[in-house]
Motif scaffolding. Structure first.
Motif, PDB file in Angstrom:
ATOM      1  N   MET A  34       0.852  -1.196   0.000  1.00 43.24           N
ATOM      2  CA  MET A  34       0.000   0.000   0.000  1.00 43.24           C
ATOM      3  C   MET A  34       0.885   1.240   0.000  1.00 43.24           C
ATOM      4  N   PHE A  35       0.640   2.145  -0.971  1.00 45.56           N
ATOM      5  CA  PHE A  35       1.265   3.461  -0.987  1.00 45.56           C
ATOM      6  C   PHE A  35       0.284   4.447  -0.375  1.00 45.56           C
ATOM      7  N   VAL A  36       0.665   5.096   0.716  1.00 47.97           N
ATOM      8  CA  VAL A  36      -0.145   6.169   1.261  1.00 47.97           C
ATOM      9  C   VAL A  36       0.496   7.486   0.814  1.00 47.97           C
ATOM     10  N   ASN A  37      -0.228   8.241  -0.002  1.00 52.29           N
ATOM     11  CA  ASN A  37       0.262   9.506  -0.541  1.00 52.29           C
ATOM     12  C   ASN A  37      -0.338  10.643   0.266  1.00 52.29           C
ATOM     13  N   ILE A  38       0.502  11.580   0.678  1.00 53.29           N
ATOM     14  CA  ILE A  38       0.035  12.726   1.462  1.00 53.29           C
ATOM     15  C   ILE A  38       0.544  14.012   0.829  1.00 53.29           C
ATOM     16  N   SER A  39      -0.145  15.076   1.152  1.00 53.88           N
ATOM     17  CA  SER A  39       0.210  16.405   0.654  1.00 53.88           C
ATOM     18  C   SER A  39       1.163  17.083   1.638  1.00 53.88           C
ATOM     19  N   PRO A  40       2.131  17.880   1.136  1.00 50.62           N
ATOM     20  CA  PRO A  40       3.049  18.570   2.050  1.00 50.62           C
ATOM     21  C   PRO A  40       2.506  19.897   2.570  1.00 50.62           C
ATOM     22  N   LEU A  41       1.276  20.283   2.193  1.00 52.04           N
ATOM     23  CA  LEU A  41       0.734  21.591   2.564  1.00 52.04           C
ATOM     24  C   LEU A  41       0.114  21.531   3.953  1.00 52.04           C
ATOM     25  N   GLU A  42       0.283  22.628   4.712  1.00 48.69           N
ATOM     26  CA  GLU A  42      -0.264  22.688   6.060  1.00 48.69           C
ATOM     27  C   GLU A  42      -1.787  22.763   6.050  1.00 48.69           C
ATOM     28  N   GLU A  43      -2.356  23.278   4.961  1.00 50.69           N
ATOM     29  CA  GLU A  43      -3.814  23.390   4.911  1.00 50.69           C
ATOM     30  C   GLU A  43      -4.492  22.019   4.796  1.00 50.69           C
ATOM     31  N   ASN A  44      -3.727  20.998   4.394  1.00 50.38           N
ATOM     32  CA  ASN A  44      -4.273  19.646   4.252  1.00 50.38           C
ATOM     33  C   ASN A  44      -3.853  18.735   5.402  1.00 50.38           C
ATOM     34  N   VAL A  45      -3.452  19.316   6.536  1.00 50.09           N
ATOM     35  CA  VAL A  45      -2.900  18.517   7.621  1.00 50.09           C
ATOM     36  C   VAL A  45      -3.937  17.531   8.185  1.00 50.09           C
ATOM     37  N   SER A  46      -5.210  17.911   8.229  1.00 48.53           N
ATOM     38  CA  SER A  46      -6.225  17.000   8.778  1.00 48.53           C
ATOM     39  C   SER A  46      -6.379  15.759   7.904  1.00 48.53           C
ATOM     40  N   GLU A  47      -6.491  15.980   6.576  1.00 47.24           N
ATOM     41  CA  GLU A  47      -6.613  14.835   5.677  1.00 47.24           C
ATOM     42  C   GLU A  47      -5.341  13.989   5.696  1.00 47.24           C
ATOM     43  N   SER A  48      -4.179  14.639   5.820  1.00 46.42           N
ATOM     44  CA  SER A  48      -2.918  13.889   5.873  1.00 46.42           C
ATOM     45  C   SER A  48      -2.861  13.012   7.117  1.00 46.42           C
ATOM     46  N   LEU A  49      -3.313  13.535   8.256  1.00 41.03           N
ATOM     47  CA  LEU A  49      -3.312  12.742   9.484  1.00 41.03           C
ATOM     48  C   LEU A  49      -4.268  11.552   9.370  1.00 41.03           C
ATOM     49  N   ASN A  50      -5.424  11.761   8.756  1.00 41.97           N
ATOM     50  CA  ASN A  50      -6.358  10.638   8.582  1.00 41.97           C
ATOM     51  C   ASN A  50      -5.746   9.545   7.709  1.00 41.97           C
TER      52      ASN A  50
END
Length: 674
Positions: free
Chosen positions: A637-653
């Motif tokens: 599984m590749f979990v891809n996350i955004s480096p932007l602070e505005e997307n921190v909630s979705e990144s944590l999920n």
């Protein structure tokens, strides 16, 4: 040197490694220090029992039983040292070596030691009935000294085992060098065989030349005989010429005899060369058998390596900041070095965010909360596509060996999932995704295996699951965009293989054919504009490659599917959002996406917990992939996350979901062979 001479060193190395691992594991049962010793209620009662008996019976001598093992003492320490030994020792040992060494260590008992006397006190009274060398239960300091001495002996024994391990590694290196030498000898023998064949052809040409020469000599001999008859008729006039011609005739006869002798010698050489050729053919057959055995051993070791890494692995990839996006603050995303130091690839990341709920009324800035995550591998924003594929190349090759493989990309919208799986714009080899690179790797390895007698065939399909409806991305003409006709069915009543009805299954044999399929699927896939991405994938795309291999000479067959899945973007719903006519469609899409992703998590958890019922049918995605998610498959599984602070909630999920998956174990994979 044959296979029989090569295998015993390998088996001896394996048995020695297993024995060492078992000894290191058993040595962890020895306590480390006095601070780690804790006494349970049973032990305190044993220690106080002699005092109670002395109080009740004045002057009486009693017998104290100190031979009972102190379970809590050793178990507490064994857990600590067992964990340390498991990190330093080999990851996998043979069951036979572990059981034998464990039995020996359990049968050993600590050596008796004399009880220590406190300064300024008189000698303790002799206890009648106590065996010599046993310490009384109240002498904890003496027992601690004995245990420390036993720990020292076990540490010395561990050092000895480490020296033996180095020796075993040297033996393994020598065996590998011997294998390299054998490969060189094989190449030399092949060169000698080519040289022998060339000489045989040259001798054949010489034989034909000599045969022609013999015919010429026979014709010449006939001419001389006719001339001799004429000379005999003119004997009276040509007496002197007669003697000359007689001499020439004798010379021709000698040459003819020499030619016959040479011809006989050449025939003997041809027979000898034929015998050598037959011997070389036999040797080549033996080398082929040996090469097949080595290939089977390579597959076994390759599968063991993949099992040690885990049949379900999780990689995390952080996309770079795109043009026009705000640069995150320093310390927002931190990538600690790997376990072996800065040179080792990272396996963890730390994400920091400010906790607005804990801000003070005085207006002070909110405190920063740090979240740490650990995965099998972490790819920072600067990681290249080639670097990502190198980590999964061996997993892709497992599909050729007959193991079902499933690789899927998970994450929020705009986190780089489609770029990871399919790549960037066409024409740039550096931006190619996992799908084209995996196909190129499979075609290359299949070509190499053809020299060993294996033939492979590949059949590709590409579908998407949009709002729980299956669509064929390779459809053309009037069927383009129609999803109601496609259903997931079993290939036959008694078969476990699943197929998608009315979907195109295209045989592929080269990279250009795969590129054409990817281009067609990219045009047909459902996308939409969202708040996070202007071109967001609103469906799960599943690229399936059915691999079939056959070794006709040995009657072997293997087959397995390779699934490369680009999941739709995961987003949380805003309950206060006002929905227009177009936004209602986006809402239904988001609800279907989140439902299928939730089902995927439930399926993985059920497989990890060995539950009797796995909810595959709760989602079209898990139902289609069920043969590649069970215990006989290998998952990544590749979990891809955004480096932007505005997307921190979705990144944590996304990171929390990936952490749960990373803790799952789905069992040992089994190859599909016939």
């Amino acid at each position: 040197m044959d296979v029989q001479a090569q295998r015993p060193p390998l088996l001896e190395v394996k048995r020695n490694v297993e024995l060492k691992a078992a000894l290191v594991k058993s040595s962890s049962r020895v306590p480390l220090s006095a601070s780690r010793l804790k006494r349970g209620p049973d032990q305190m009662e044993d220690a106080l029992e002699p005092a109670k008996k002395r109080t009740r019976v004045m002057g009486a001598v009693t017998k104290v039983d100190t031979s009972r093992p102190r379970g809590p003492l050793l178990s507490t320490v064994s857990q600590t040292q067992g964990h340390t030994a498991a990190q330093k020792g080999p990851k996998k040992t043979g069951p036979r070596g572990c059981s034998a060494v464990g039995t020996v260590l359990r049968s050993q008992k600590p050596a008796p030691a004399a009880p220590a006397q406190k300064p300024g006190t008189s000698t303790a009274p002799v206890v009648v009935g106590k065996r010599a060398g046993k310490r009384p239960a109240w002498d904890l300091k003496g027992q601690l000294c004995d245990l420390n001495e036993e720990l020292k002996r076990y540490r010395e024994k561990t050092q000895t085992l480490e020296l033996e391990n180095r020796g075993l590694r040297e033996q393994l290196r020598e065996v590998q060098e011997q294998a390299t030498t054998l490969g060189t000898e094989r190449n030399t023998l092949e060169g000698e065989l080519a040289s022998v064949r060339s000489r045989a052809e040259q001798d054949q040409q010489r034989l034909e030349t000599l045969s022609a020469r013999v015919l010429e000599l026979e014709e010449c001999l006939g001419t001389r005989e006719r001339l001799l008859q004429e000379l005999q008729g003119e004997r009276l006039q040509l007496q002197e010429e007669r003697s000359t011609l007689s001499t020439q005739l004798e010379e021709q006869e000698r040459r003819f005899q020499a030619t016959e002798a040479a011809l006989s010698s050449s025939q003997e050489e041809v027979v000898c060369l034929r015998q050598k050729t037959e011997a070389q053919v036999t040797l080549l057959a033996e080398q082929g058998d040996r090469l097949y055995g080595l290939e089977m051993e390579r597959r076994r070791l390759h599968n063991q390596l993949q099992e040690l890494k885990g049949n379900i692995r999780v990689f995390c990839r952080v996309r770079p900041v795109l043009e026009g996006e705000s640069t995150p603050s320093p310390g927002f995303l931190v990538f600690p070095p790997g376990p072996a130091g800065p040179s080792d690839p990272p396996t963890g990341l730390s994400l920091s965010r400010s906790d607005d709920r804990r801000s003070t009324l005085t207006g002070a800035p909110a405190p920063t909360v740090r979240h740490d995550f650990s995965f099998d591998r972490v790819f920072p924003p600067g990681s290249k596509q080639e670097e990502v594929f190198e980590e999964i190349a061996m997993l892709v090759q497992s599909a050729l060996d007959g193991y079902p493989v499933c690789i899927f990309a998970y994450g929020q919208t705009g986190s780089g999932k489609t770029f990871t799986m399919e790549g960037g714009p066409r024409g740039d080899p550096q931006l190619e995704g996992l799908i084209p690179r995996a196909m190129r790797h499979l075609f290359s390895v299949a070509q190499e295996m053809s020299g060993q007698g294996w033939t492979y065939s590949f059949v590709a399909s590409y579908v998407e699951i949009y709002n729980e409806t299956v669509r064929d991305l390779l459809a053309t003409g009037p069927r383009k965009g129609q999803g109601g006709e496609c259903e997931i069915r079993r290939a036959s009543p008694g078969s476990e293989e699943l197929t998608v009805t009315n979907a195109r299954y295209v045989p592929v044999s080269c990279e250009k054919e795969v590129e054409a399929l990817l281009h067609l699927a990219h045009q047909n896939r459902a996308v939409a504009h969202t708040a996070q991405n202007k071109r967001s994938s609103r469906s799960h795309s599943v690229f399936q490659l059915q691999i079939s291999g056959e070794h006709a000479a040995r009657g072997l067959q293997c087959g397995a599917p390779l699934n490369l899945v680009d999941l739709a973007g995961s987003e949380r719903l805003d309950p206060g959002l006002h929905l227009g006519p177009g936004e209602r469609d986006r809402l239904r899409e988001t609800q279907a996406i989140n439902s299928s992703l939730s089902t995927l998590g439930l399926v993985i958890m059920a497989l990890s917990n060995k539950e009797s019922h796995v909810p595959y049918r709760n989602s079209k995605l898990t139902y289609l992939l069920q043969n590649s998610l069970g215990g006989s498959a290998k998952m990544l599984m590749f979990v891809n996350i955004s480096p932007l602070e505005e997307n921190v909630s979705e990144s944590l999920n996304s990171l929390r979901f990936a952490s749960k998956v990373n803790q799952c174990v789905i069992g040992t994979a089994q190859a599909n062979k016939k």
